[in-house]
Write an enzyme that holds these catalytic residues in place. Structure first.
Site, short mmCIF file in Angstrom:
data_model
loop_
_atom_site.label_atom_id
_atom_site.label_comp_id
_atom_site.label_asym_id
_atom_site.label_seq_id
_atom_site.Cartn_x
_atom_site.Cartn_y
_atom_site.Cartn_z
N ASP A 241 119.80 43.12 -64.21
CA ASP A 241 120.81 43.86 -64.81
C ASP A 241 121.00 45.25 -64.00
OD1 ASP A 241 121.75 41.58 -66.45
OD2 ASP A 241 120.90 42.61 -68.05
N GLU A 243 119.47 46.35 -61.58
CA GLU A 243 119.81 46.28 -60.04
C GLU A 243 121.30 46.12 -59.45
OE1 GLU A 243 116.33 44.23 -58.71
OE2 GLU A 243 115.21 45.77 -59.31
N ARG A 269 150.48 59.19 -40.75
CA ARG A 269 151.07 58.27 -39.76
C ARG A 269 152.57 57.93 -40.07
NH1 ARG A 269 150.79 56.29 -34.55
NH2 ARG A 269 151.42 53.96 -34.68
N THR A 366 125.28 35.87 -54.05
CA THR A 366 126.52 35.75 -53.35
C THR A 366 127.92 35.63 -54.47
OG1 THR A 366 126.45 33.12 -53.64
CG2 THR A 366 125.45 34.35 -51.68
N SER A 367 129.16 35.52 -54.17
CA SER A 367 130.12 35.50 -54.74
C SER A 367 130.19 34.18 -55.63
CB SER A 367 131.56 35.49 -54.41
OG SER A 367 131.63 36.81 -53.61
C1 LIG Z 1 122.03 42.50 -44.58
C2 LIG Z 1 121.10 41.73 -45.43
C3 LIG Z 1 120.44 42.35 -46.43
C4 LIG Z 1 119.12 41.60 -47.31
N1 LIG Z 1 118.38 42.19 -47.57
C5 LIG Z 1 117.35 41.56 -48.48
C6 LIG Z 1 116.22 42.14 -48.89
O1 LIG Z 1 115.78 43.31 -48.78
N2 LIG Z 1 115.22 40.97 -49.63
C7 LIG Z 1 115.60 40.03 -49.62
O2 LIG Z 1 114.52 39.24 -50.40
N3 LIG Z 1 116.88 39.28 -49.31
C8 LIG Z 1 117.69 40.09 -48.67
N4 LIG Z 1 118.90 39.60 -48.25
C9 LIG Z 1 119.02 38.19 -48.48
C10 LIG Z 1 120.07 37.67 -49.43
O3 LIG Z 1 119.42 37.96 -50.73
C11 LIG Z 1 120.44 36.39 -49.01
O4 LIG Z 1 121.11 36.22 -47.79
C12 LIG Z 1 121.31 35.86 -50.15
O5 LIG Z 1 120.53 35.72 -51.43
C13 LIG Z 1 121.88 34.47 -49.90
O6 LIG Z 1 121.14 33.47 -49.47
P1 LIG Z 1 121.20 32.93 -48.04
O7 LIG Z 1 121.94 33.73 -46.99
O8 LIG Z 1 120.09 32.14 -47.81
O9 LIG Z 1 122.48 31.79 -48.30
P2 LIG Z 1 122.41 30.31 -48.98
O10 LIG Z 1 121.71 30.43 -50.26
O11 LIG Z 1 121.91 29.33 -48.05
O12 LIG Z 1 123.90 30.09 -49.20
C14 LIG Z 1 124.81 29.58 -48.22
C15 LIG Z 1 126.26 29.72 -49.05
O13 LIG Z 1 126.09 28.54 -49.94
C16 LIG Z 1 126.27 28.88 -51.29
N5 LIG Z 1 125.56 28.25 -52.31
C17 LIG Z 1 124.31 28.39 -52.53
N6 LIG Z 1 123.79 27.60 -53.70
C18 LIG Z 1 124.93 27.35 -54.31
C19 LIG Z 1 125.41 26.91 -55.40
N7 LIG Z 1 124.45 26.47 -56.37
N8 LIG Z 1 126.61 26.60 -55.97
C20 LIG Z 1 127.61 26.96 -55.07
N9 LIG Z 1 127.39 27.56 -53.91
C21 LIG Z 1 126.11 27.87 -53.52
C22 LIG Z 1 126.43 30.43 -51.26
O14 LIG Z 1 127.15 30.99 -52.06
C23 LIG Z 1 126.70 30.61 -49.77
O15 LIG Z 1 128.06 30.61 -49.74
C24 LIG Z 1 119.50 40.29 -47.41
C25 LIG Z 1 120.66 39.54 -46.73
C26 LIG Z 1 121.51 40.30 -45.84
C27 LIG Z 1 122.53 39.76 -45.07
#
Ligand SMILES: Cc1cc2nc3c(=O)[nH]c(=O)nc-3n(C[C@H](O)[C@H](O)[C@H](O)COP(=O)(O)OP(=O)(O)OC[C@H]3O[C@@H](n4cnc5c(N)ncnc54)[C@H](O)[C@@H]3O)c2cc1C
Length: 383
Positions: A241, A243, A269, A366-367
């Site tokens: 929460d 964070e 503009r 993610t959203s």
């Molecule tokens: C710039 C950047 C900085 C980051 N920094 C850190 C960091 O410092 N430390 C760290 O640990 N991580 C970090 N992350 C990782 C970040 O937390 C993950 O990218 C995020 O949690 C999503 O995981 P994923 O990218 O593997 O996507 P996935 O989990 O593979 O998701 C792919 C898609 O599937 C959807 N999805 C997944 N599961 C479900 C579900 N159950 N129901 C519906 N939809 C779903 C997701 O919403 C998304 O649209 C960073 C990422 C970025 C891009």
């Protein structure tokens, strides 16, 4: 219910605004973005002024700020320099929170004062190539051998690892236990033999490096554990929460900055012999931005206030995070529309917001995941 900041909070924000206006001008923000460099000089100055100590208790050298204090700080910081605020979150807040809550007395005394003085930087590594949203399915393994842990695996998406003195690394320590129960948080010195960090190229937030980490027979002392062995997931959940409030505050501040840039531009503009700000369709965009930012701000303050009262608020913090992230992304997109072709040019700042904003809908959940959290809590409450 009080929607006003108190006098002290207002005065602190004014002092921060004056500091950032002087020490973090827009030219500096642009330079850090273009050169993709970490803002070391600014961090030194923030440390000298005591701004790094907000999330750290006074007895460990910090200023012991509340969650709302931190939210107000991050909002203002992001209004000036969004990547800087994100770096503050990854390099300082996550570690201060984890060590402050779960560290041993020795770890707190050794690490927190240095963090507050700007002598240490942290990174947090949970994600892996195969585990993102389903973070608890991580596969990096740590095995106890005598007085050491031996770690093997691969981490993905670790922000600020290139400049970190320590990485808070999550690894599996019990493969037999259910996935949430066999995870431990480690304090890893990235200079330890067997650790290889590779920088990833990315779309935005250029001053904050992003990395993958390879761990091959990495040996660390047995006491390099934060919290209890096999209870690392509890560390993550308990601080979620707090964070999410921080991430929401960054979104609100950055979106506010977009709105201010749009107000300036639409006032200058001219097309068809009029300021573009006089067109009703442009005004509607500005009004929507204001409404959404204001709502996101209040949702963020509500969640921070609940955190300060010690009330768990998974739903409220997720709502704040979802509203503020989508608000920021929409504001940046509408900012690009408002600026027409000029927004597409690298010499204007809107393209940076357009690039930077996307992470708001990914980091901290993610959203889609945030919607799942909110609906789950609603259904639980409904019975
Ligand atoms: C710039 C950047 C900085 C980051 N920094 C850190 C960091 O410092 N430390 C760290 O640990 N991580 C970090 N992350 C990782 C970040 O937390 C993950 O990218 C995020 O949690 C999503 O995981 P994923 O990218 O593997 O996507 P996935 O989990 O593979 O998701 C792919 C898609 O599937 C959807 N999805 C997944 N599961 C479900 C579900 N159950 N129901 C519906 N939809 C779903 C997701 O919403 C998304 O649209 C960073 C990422 C970025 C891009």
């Amino acid at each position: 219910m009080d929607f006003d900041l108190n006098e002290e909070q207002r005065a602190t924000r004014e002092a921060l605004r004056a500091f950032l206006t002087k020490e973090c001008p827009i030219e500096y923000v642009r330079e850090c973005d273009e050169k993709e460099v970490y803002p070391f000089e600014l961090y030194k100055k923030l440390a000298e002024q005591g701004w790094l100590g907000i999330p750290i208790a006074e007895e460990y050298g910090g200023t012991g700020g509340s969650c709302l204090d931190l939210v107000l700080f991050l909002e203002e910081f992001a209004r000036h320099f969004e990547a800087g605020a994100n770096i503050y979150y990854t390099s300082i807040v996550i570690a201060a929170d984890a060590i402050g809550h779960f560290g041993t007395e020795d770890q707190k005394k050794t690490l927190l004062p240095k963090l507050a003085r700007g002598e240490l930087r942290f990174a947090f590594s949970l994600s892996e190539p195969g585990s993102g949203s389903d973070a608890a399915s991580l596969r990096t393994k740590a095995v106890r051998e005598g007085d050491e842990w031996v770690i093997n695996g691969q981490k993905m998406f670790c922000s600020s690892a290139q400049v970190a003195d320590y990485i808070l690394l999550m690894a599996r320590t019990d493969s037999e236990a259910p996935k949430h129960k066999g995870i431990t948080m480690f304090l890893l010195d990235p200079k330890t033999p067997g650790v290889e960090i590779r920088r990833l190229k990315k779309l935005g937030l250029k001053p904050m490096d992003l990395n993958e980490i390879f761990l091959t027979d990495v040996r660390i002392p047995a006491d390099c554990v934060i919290g209890e062995v096999n209870h690392g997931w509890t560390n993550v959940l308990k601080t979620l929460d707090y964070e999410r409030c921080c991430l929401s505050a960054v979104n609100v501040g950055a979106a506010q900055s977009v709105l201010e840039k749009c107000l300036t531009y639409t006032n200058e503009r001219e097309q068809f012999g009029q300021k573009i700000g006089s067109f009703q369709l442009t005004r509607a965009k500005l009004a929507d931005m204001e409404m959404e930012i204001d709502a996101s701000r209040l949702l963020t303050y509500r969640s921070a206030t609940l955190v300060d009262k010690g009330i768990q608020n998974n739903k409220e913090s997720a709502i704040g995070n979802l509203a503020s992230s989508e608000t920021y992304v929409r504001a940046a997109l509408n900012g690009m529309r408002i600026m027409g072709g000029w927004g597409y040019l690298m010499e204007y700042d809107m393209q940076r917001h357009y690039r930077d904003s996307k992470l708001a809908e990914i980091g901290g959940g993610t959203s889609e995941i945030l919607r799942i959290v909110i609906s789950r809590e609603m259904q639980k409450a409904h019975g």
